[in-house]
Design an enzyme around this catalytic site. Structure first.
Site, PDB file in Angstrom:
ATOM      1  N   HIS A   1      -1.565  -9.383 -14.031  1.00 36.34           N
ATOM      2  CA  HIS A   1      -1.376  -8.227 -13.520  1.00 36.34           C
ATOM      3  C   HIS A   1      -0.540  -8.114 -12.724  1.00 36.34           C
ATOM      4  O   HIS A   1       0.032  -7.650 -11.516  1.00 36.34           O
ATOM      5  CB  HIS A   1      -2.775  -7.769 -13.025  1.00 36.34           C
ATOM      6  CG  HIS A   1      -2.670  -6.151 -12.488  1.00 36.34           C
ATOM      7  ND1 HIS A   1      -2.918  -4.918 -13.417  1.00 36.34           N
ATOM      8  CD2 HIS A   1      -3.204  -5.546 -11.258  1.00 36.34           C
ATOM      9  CE1 HIS A   1      -3.094  -4.565 -12.840  1.00 36.34           C
ATOM     10  NE2 HIS A   1      -2.921  -4.564 -11.472  1.00 36.34           N
TER      11      HIS A   1
ATOM     12  N   ASP B   1      -2.308  -8.279 -19.386  1.00 30.29           N
ATOM     13  CA  ASP B   1      -2.765  -8.176 -18.452  1.00 30.29           C
ATOM     14  C   ASP B   1      -4.334  -7.620 -18.444  1.00 30.29           C
ATOM     15  O   ASP B   1      -4.923  -6.520 -19.179  1.00 30.29           O
ATOM     16  CB  ASP B   1      -1.897  -6.823 -17.663  1.00 30.29           C
ATOM     17  CG  ASP B   1      -2.831  -6.163 -16.549  1.00 30.29           C
ATOM     18  OD1 ASP B   1      -3.815  -5.938 -16.343  1.00 30.29           O
ATOM     19  OD2 ASP B   1      -1.781  -5.426 -15.787  1.00 30.29           O
TER      20      ASP B   1
ATOM     21  N   SER C   1       0.609  -1.113  -9.198  1.00 26.57           N
ATOM     22  CA  SER C   1      -1.177  -0.768  -9.784  1.00 26.57           C
ATOM     23  C   SER C   1      -2.142   0.181  -9.074  1.00 26.57           C
ATOM     24  O   SER C   1      -1.059   1.866  -9.920  1.00 26.57           O
ATOM     25  CB  SER C   1      -1.824  -1.858  -9.154  1.00 26.57           C
ATOM     26  OG  SER C   1      -2.948  -2.223 -10.014  1.00 26.57           O
TER      27      SER C   1
HETATM   28  C1  MLT Z   1      -6.649   1.251  -9.597  1.00 28.78           C
HETATM   29  O1  MLT Z   1      -7.415   1.874  -9.525  1.00 28.78           O
HETATM   30  O2  MLT Z   1      -5.886   2.356  -9.220  1.00 28.78           O
HETATM   31  C2  MLT Z   1      -6.642   0.268 -10.890  1.00 28.78           C
HETATM   32  O3  MLT Z   1      -8.009   0.308 -11.444  1.00 28.78           O
HETATM   33  C3  MLT Z   1      -5.921  -0.529 -10.226  1.00 28.78           C
HETATM   34  C4  MLT Z   1      -6.506  -1.313  -9.041  1.00 28.78           C
HETATM   35  O4  MLT Z   1      -7.507  -1.788  -9.267  1.00 28.78           O
HETATM   36  O5  MLT Z   1      -5.631  -1.156  -8.412  1.00 28.78           O
END
Ligand code: MLT
Length: 203
Positions: A185, A154, A104
């Site tokens: 996710h 996701d 992520s």
């Molecule tokens: C990010 O901010 O990198 C993406 O939205 C994934 C997350 O929420 O970590």
């Protein structure tokens, strides 16, 4: 900037180093089991994101969920790249054998480095990653194979993001394996098994 980190050396000489990059709100402990599953003989360098969002550790700022602060992402991608070089020098692991495993937010900072530097890694495992930013100036990634783990359902990363990320990395010469699961996710065992299989043959 520096990072809180865990370093676990391998007992095997000249082992690759898995660079662990957690998701939003995670810590350097989150992906240790994943790394051990993917390659129990690798060195492990696991970082804690140093751009907090309230109580949540992150690797760069965002304007909202899925809305990345690209300037801040680029700043941290450069800074992290320098940090890896410095750690390789200080600790003595082989800089040419670093393989990030990012989830992520951690996958997005790894993806950022893949959009900025020629062959920055021996390979990369990006789990639930987005396109970090769009550019006409992709670096050369012909020696950096990439595994992307994506979710067909996701809620944070649309399927088109995973496909566009694949295309961007391929346009830079990377051989990309895009693997789909349907656990939203979340990381799933089938996804990690696929990543392990990819790693065994690609890295
Ligand atoms: C990010 O901010 O990198 C993406 O939205 C994934 C997350 O929420 O970590």
């Amino acid at each position: 900037m520096s990072y809180e980190y865990i370093y676990k050396p391998s007992t095997v000489e000249h082992a690759p180093t898995l660079l662990l990059l957690h998701g939003t709100g995670g810590t350097e402990n989150d992906l240790l089991d994943v790394a051990n599953f993917i390659d129990p003989n690798a060195n492990i360098l696991s970082l804690r994101g140093n751009e907090p969002e309230g109580p949540y550790n992150r690797f760069f700022k965002r304007h909202g969920e899925g809305n990345l602060d690209v300037e801040n992402l680029k700043f941290h991608a450069q800074d992290l790249y320098n940090f890896i070089d410095e750690m390789a020098e200080a600790i003595g692991f082989d800089r040419d054998k670093v393989v990030p495993i990012g989830y992520s937010n951690g996958a997005n900072i790894a993806g950022g480095m893949l959009h900025m530097f020629d062959n920055p890694f021996k390979g990369a495992i990006l789990l639930h990653a987005m396109v970090p930013f769009e550019t006409d100036n992709m670096p050369n990634l012909s020696k950096t194979p990439v595994f992307i783990g994506a979710g067909s359902n996701d809620p944070i990363v649309a399927t088109s993001e995973s496909e566009n990320l694949t295309k961007a990395l391929e346009s830079a010469g990377a051989t990309v394996t895009l693997h789909w699961e349907n656990y939203g996710h979340s990381l799933s065992m089938p996804e990690l098994q696929a990543a392990k299989g990819w790693y065994a043959s690609a890295v």
